[in-house]
Write an enzyme that holds these catalytic residues in place. Structure first.
Site, PDB file in Angstrom:
ATOM      1  CD  GLU A   1      -3.288  -0.064   2.105  1.00  0.00           C
ATOM      2  OE1 GLU A   1      -4.232  -0.852   2.062  1.00  0.00           O
ATOM      3  OE2 GLU A   1      -3.071   0.668   3.083  1.00  0.00           O
TER       4      GLU A   1
ATOM      5  CG  HIS B   1       7.969 -29.393   0.165  1.00  0.00           C
ATOM      6  ND1 HIS B   1       8.533 -30.624  -0.100  1.00  0.00           N
ATOM      7  CD2 HIS B   1       8.710 -28.852   1.173  1.00  0.00           C
ATOM      8  CE1 HIS B   1       9.554 -30.829   0.723  1.00  0.00           C
ATOM      9  NE2 HIS B   1       9.679 -29.772   1.503  1.00  0.00           N
TER      10      HIS B   1
ATOM     11  CE  LYS C   1     -12.329   1.210   1.291  1.00  0.00           C
ATOM     12  NZ  LYS C   1     -11.769   2.167   2.222  1.00  0.00           N
TER      13      LYS C   1
HETATM   14  O1  PA5 Z   1      -3.822   1.237   5.727  1.00  0.00           O
HETATM   15  C1  PA5 Z   1      -4.947   1.650   5.572  1.00  0.00           C
HETATM   16  O2  PA5 Z   1      -5.209   2.855   5.667  1.00  0.00           O
HETATM   17  C2  PA5 Z   1      -6.106   0.737   5.242  1.00  0.00           C
HETATM   18  O3  PA5 Z   1      -5.713  -0.592   5.130  1.00  0.00           O
HETATM   19  C3  PA5 Z   1      -7.146   0.816   6.339  1.00  0.00           C
HETATM   20  O4  PA5 Z   1      -6.547   0.462   7.551  1.00  0.00           O
HETATM   21  C4  PA5 Z   1      -8.326  -0.090   6.059  1.00  0.00           C
HETATM   22  O5  PA5 Z   1      -8.908   0.254   4.827  1.00  0.00           O
HETATM   23  C5  PA5 Z   1      -9.355   0.029   7.156  1.00  0.00           C
HETATM   24  O6  PA5 Z   1      -9.768   1.352   7.287  1.00  0.00           O
HETATM   25  P1  PA5 Z   1     -10.560   1.844   8.560  1.00  0.00           P
HETATM   26  O7  PA5 Z   1      -9.692   1.666   9.735  1.00  0.00           O
HETATM   27  O8  PA5 Z   1     -10.878   3.279   8.273  1.00  0.00           O
HETATM   28  O9  PA5 Z   1     -11.805   0.995   8.658  1.00  0.00           O
END
Ligand code: PA5
Length: 443
Positions: free
Chosen positions: A285, A306, A420
């Site tokens: 990310e 394996h 989303k």
């Molecule tokens: O790293 C990030 O920002 C994302 O992975 C969020 O943690 C994830 O989308 C969950 O978001 P939230 O904590 O707002 O529900």
């Protein structure tokens, strides 16, 4: 507590190439230290190990102690950065079989990290007749997966123990002021913990996001923070020769420049499977944007030797490996002699499984080098809380340096929003009407 070893990658990297990386490392270090780079409103993690809310930390420990007495199962609801760190730490420090082991702390189950009705129903079955508490974790307070799961578990608790008792059993970790979840928590009087504004989800394991579930599982969160604080202190020398964290960041970027598209995080311990998953989110990310980045993959050896071992040894030369080498096993096992020796394994008599595992690591590393895959090694002292805290901070800081070297903003995640938007449109969420028609025409 963590050292970087490039010796097994020597055939793939010439000595002068390391020196050539220093300028880029220094620039990234200065950007991070000055706090003037992209995403600089999300640098709270840098000083978090020393600069955290001590009053809240005490409340986390008190909540964990309370749950030890009144809870059989803690259901932790969250996804991505609001899920992976806690699960990684519990499996790493305790066991992937933590829930099945004899213990005096509650079982911890994770939920709201998918949209699977089967997973949800299975967990409701497991909770049947048990004393359940819920920790819902969402920084935005609006993420669909955990929001659905929380709706279900809130109703479940209110039905099984009543509204008043449900209020005592629900713990909310979210933004300090904003969001639907914060509004609900205030209205119902749930105990709340804060995801700091300046800490992004994937950097939040050392906040209440990770610390509450980790403490409930009986892990020592003081030692975890102590390890992270040590890393904060030690890993700030810009000289690449003196900073293992920066060596790792530089090695990643060097491999990318040499055409390696995939970093494979390797551990020889199944306890690290979810730590790999946490690491994958952190790097995937943070760096995978603007058409750039290394793809973070992971394996657990010897298990995956394996399955994927063939590719790593002999497939396309797109990979490099980073091995997390834990120098001390958590538990030892000595192989005994068998007088019959039908399996021919008596040459292992008296050896520890850890020693056999180490020889597997060394043999594999040399074989992969022969096959064209370089391996870097991160030596980690042991698998205790302090080392894990150190390792978490090590990876976070290396990620920031590596991301700045790559020229991206390591602290945003614009790509996560795309799915989303489409999902909401296809489900008919109000406000998405025009997108819905356009998407449906493409199906
Ligand atoms: O790293 C990030 O920002 C994302 O992975 C969020 O943690 C994830 O989308 C969950 O978001 P939230 O904590 O707002 O529900």
């Amino acid at each position: 507590m963590v050292t970087f070893d490039a010796r097994y990658a020597a055939p793939f990297v010439r000595e002068h190439e390391w020196a050539g990386l220093q300028n880029a490392v220094t620039a990234a270090h200065e950007t991070l230290t000055a706090g003037n780079g992209a995403g600089n409103d999300f640098l709270g993690w840098v000083t978090l190990p020393t600069d955290y809310d001590k009053e809240e930390f005490a409340r986390i420990k008190a909540a964990a102690a309370r749950m030890k007495e009144d809870t059989d199962i803690l259901v932790v609801i969250g996804i991505g950065g609001s899920y992976l760190g806690a699960r990684a730490a519990i499996e790493f420090l305790k066991s992937p079989n933590y829930n099945a082991k004899p213990k005096d702390t509650p079982d911890v189950y994770f939920c709201g990290n998918s949209i699977s009705s089967t997973a949800l129903q299975d967990l409701l079955d497991i909770c049947e007749g048990k004393r359940v508490s819920v920790n819902v974790i969402s920084k935005s307070g609006t993420t669909t997966e955990p929001a659905i799961a929380f709706r279900v578990f809130r109703a479940y608790l209110e039905k099984t123990v009543g509204v008043e008792e449900a209020r005592r059993r629900i713990y909310v970790t979210t933004d300090k002021a904003r969001g639907t979840l914060k509004g609900l928590a205030d209205r119902e009087g749930y105990e709340t913990f804060v995801v700091p504004d300046n800490v992004g989800g994937r950097f939040s394991v050392l906040t209440a996001v990770g610390l509450l579930p980790i403490a409930v599982a009986g892990c020592d969160i003081d030692a975890l923070m102590e390890g992270a604080a040590l890393a904060q202190k030690e890993l700030c020398d810009p000289d690449i020769a003196k900073n293992a964290c920066y060596q790792y960041a530089a090695a990643r970027q060097l491999m990318l420049r040499k055409g390696r598209a995939v970093e494979l995080m390797v551990s020889y311990e199944p306890n690290a499977t979810m730590l790999n998953e946490w690491w994958k989110q952190l790097y995937g990310e943070s760096e995978g944007k603007d058409g750039k980045g290394l793809f973070p993959g992971s394996v657990v050896f010897s298990t995956d030797l394996h399955s994927l071992g063939q590719f790593v040894q002999d497939g396309a030369n797109i990979l490099f490996e980073t091995v997390m080498n834990f120098e001390q096993p958590q538990r030892e096992f000595i192989i005994e002699e068998d007088p019959e020796n039908i399996d021919g394994l008596n040459f292992l008599t008296g050896k520890s499984m850890a020693e056999v595992n180490r020889k597997a690591f060394l043999g594999t590393t040399l074989a992969h080098a022969d096959g064209g895959t370089p391996t870097f090694v991160l030596n980690v002292a042991d698998r205790q809380e302090k080392s894990l805290g150190y390792l978490i901070y090590f990876f976070e800081k290396a990620c920031a340096i590596s991301g700045y070297m790559l020229g991206v903003n390591p602290f945003d995640q614009p790509g996560v929003e795309s799915y989303k938007k489409n999902m909401f449109a296809l489900l008919g969420k109000p406000g998405y009407e025009s997108e819905k028609a356009a998407l449906e025409a493409r199906l």
